[in-house]
Design a protein around this motif. Structure first.
Motif, PDB file in Angstrom:
ATOM      1  N   ARG A 119     -27.366  75.415 -25.643  1.00  0.00           N
ATOM      2  CA  ARG A 119     -28.593  75.078 -26.367  1.00  0.00           C
ATOM      3  C   ARG A 119     -29.475  74.259 -25.451  1.00  0.00           C
ATOM      4  O   ARG A 119     -28.992  73.501 -24.624  1.00  0.00           O
ATOM      5  CB  ARG A 119     -28.273  74.254 -27.615  1.00  0.00           C
ATOM      6  N   ILE A 120     -30.778  74.384 -25.614  1.00  0.00           N
ATOM      7  CA  ILE A 120     -31.716  73.564 -24.845  1.00  0.00           C
ATOM      8  C   ILE A 120     -31.991  72.305 -25.661  1.00  0.00           C
ATOM      9  O   ILE A 120     -32.533  72.368 -26.771  1.00  0.00           O
ATOM     10  CB  ILE A 120     -33.033  74.311 -24.543  1.00  0.00           C
ATOM     11  N   LEU A 121     -31.585  71.154 -25.099  1.00  0.00           N
ATOM     12  CA  LEU A 121     -31.757  69.868 -25.767  1.00  0.00           C
ATOM     13  C   LEU A 121     -32.547  68.933 -24.878  1.00  0.00           C
ATOM     14  O   LEU A 121     -32.525  69.041 -23.654  1.00  0.00           O
ATOM     15  CB  LEU A 121     -30.392  69.225 -26.055  1.00  0.00           C
ATOM     16  N   GLY A 122     -33.209  67.992 -25.518  1.00  0.00           N
ATOM     17  CA  GLY A 122     -33.934  66.974 -24.782  1.00  0.00           C
ATOM     18  C   GLY A 122     -33.864  65.652 -25.503  1.00  0.00           C
ATOM     19  O   GLY A 122     -33.581  65.586 -26.705  1.00  0.00           O
ATOM     20  N   ALA A 123     -34.110  64.597 -24.760  1.00  0.00           N
ATOM     21  CA  ALA A 123     -34.223  63.255 -25.339  1.00  0.00           C
ATOM     22  C   ALA A 123     -35.702  63.024 -25.582  1.00  0.00           C
ATOM     23  O   ALA A 123     -36.495  63.024 -24.639  1.00  0.00           O
ATOM     24  CB  ALA A 123     -33.653  62.214 -24.392  1.00  0.00           C
ATOM     25  N   CYS A 124     -36.082  62.847 -26.833  1.00  0.00           N
ATOM     26  CA  CYS A 124     -37.500  62.638 -27.121  1.00  0.00           C
ATOM     27  C   CYS A 124     -37.717  61.277 -27.755  1.00  0.00           C
ATOM     28  O   CYS A 124     -36.801  60.655 -28.281  1.00  0.00           O
ATOM     29  CB  CYS A 124     -38.056  63.756 -27.999  1.00  0.00           C
ATOM     30  N   CYS A 125     -38.952  60.836 -27.668  1.00  0.00           N
ATOM     31  CA  CYS A 125     -39.378  59.554 -28.232  1.00  0.00           C
ATOM     32  C   CYS A 125     -40.533  59.832 -29.180  1.00  0.00           C
ATOM     33  O   CYS A 125     -41.534  60.445 -28.795  1.00  0.00           O
ATOM     34  CB  CYS A 125     -39.802  58.622 -27.104  1.00  0.00           C
ATOM     35  N   ILE A 126     -40.385  59.421 -30.427  1.00  0.00           N
ATOM     36  CA  ILE A 126     -41.356  59.682 -31.488  1.00  0.00           C
ATOM     37  C   ILE A 126     -42.018  58.358 -31.863  1.00  0.00           C
ATOM     38  O   ILE A 126     -41.327  57.370 -32.129  1.00  0.00           O
ATOM     39  CB  ILE A 126     -40.667  60.283 -32.728  1.00  0.00           C
ATOM     40  N   THR A 127     -43.336  58.348 -31.893  1.00  0.00           N
ATOM     41  CA  THR A 127     -44.065  57.147 -32.300  1.00  0.00           C
ATOM     42  C   THR A 127     -44.047  57.030 -33.818  1.00  0.00           C
ATOM     43  O   THR A 127     -44.340  57.995 -34.525  1.00  0.00           O
ATOM     44  CB  THR A 127     -45.521  57.211 -31.796  1.00  0.00           C
ATOM     45  N   VAL A 128     -43.664  55.867 -34.315  1.00  0.00           N
ATOM     46  CA  VAL A 128     -43.680  55.599 -35.753  1.00  0.00           C
ATOM     47  C   VAL A 128     -45.046  55.021 -36.075  1.00  0.00           C
ATOM     48  O   VAL A 128     -45.397  53.933 -35.609  1.00  0.00           O
ATOM     49  CB  VAL A 128     -42.560  54.610 -36.158  1.00  0.00           C
ATOM     50  N   GLN A 129     -45.843  55.744 -36.827  1.00  0.00           N
ATOM     51  CA  GLN A 129     -47.212  55.299 -37.136  1.00  0.00           C
ATOM     52  C   GLN A 129     -47.336  54.888 -38.569  1.00  0.00           C
ATOM     53  O   GLN A 129     -46.692  55.294 -39.424  1.00  0.00           O
ATOM     54  CB  GLN A 129     -48.198  56.412 -36.842  1.00  0.00           C
TER      55      GLN A 129
END
Length: 184
Positions: free
Chosen positions: A174-184
């Motif tokens: 599987r293609i996985l990544g570490a992402c960062c999501i802004t909490v607005q």
């Protein structure tokens, strides 16, 4: 849909059991993740008194989704298990950055398919918004997550501010990544 939220120790023992059973059905039985768990029970070393949950339930108590949140100032999935996804970037460790994991809105009564399809309906949007709302009340400014590439496309389509911490890569087919999501 009702969204219950709180820490591990705020869930009743029966509530924890129901959540662990739902997660087993989703992640082990439906998605085929190779996890070392007892039958019908999916909790791991990151499920403890410092863990926070958001659980989507119908009026009859049937679970339709869940999310797990962990402060990054303690061990968490990305910092302990998926460090290869970070390349040379250090794992975040701040009071206002938490990890989002075990996120699913799979309705076991009606849906079949792959994990990329789990975020395609209004239940997913509702659960994600409830997760962001809860995180905001806890003083969280960003969520980090190990996510399939398709999740990034869905976040982008939904206008959610996120970035990959390093280029996504193949992990267990599987293609996985570490992402960062802004909490607005």
């Amino acid at each position: 849909m009702d969204y219950l939220s709180g820490r591990y120790d705020q869930l009743t023992p029966a509530g924890r059991q129901r959540l662990a059973h739902y997660r087993y059905q989703v992640f082990v039985e439906r998605l085929g993740w190779d996890l070392s768990t007892p039958a019908d029970f999916e909790f791991d070393q990151f499920d403890h008194s410092g863990t926070h949950y958001i659980v989507a339930e119908e009026d009859d108590g049937n679970i339709k989704g869940c999310a797990r949140l962990l402060p990054t100032t303690q061990p968490y999935l990305l910092s302990e298990v998926f460090t290869a996804l970070l390349d040379d970037v250090p794992a975040p460790s701040r009071d206002d950055i938490w990890e989002l994991s075990r996120f699913t809105s799979l309705d076991l009564d009606t849906q079949t398919g792959r994990d990329e399809q789990m975020m395609s309906d209004e239940n997913t949007v509702g659960l994600f918004m409830a997760t962001l709302d809860y995180a905001r009340t806890c003083g969280v400014s960003q969520l980090v997550s190990v996510s399939p590439l398709a999740v990034g496309r869905l976040l982008r389509r939904g206008g959610i501010d996120f970035k990959w911490l390093a280029p996504p890569r193949a992990v267990d087919n599987r293609i996985l990544g570490a992402c960062c999501i802004t909490v607005q």
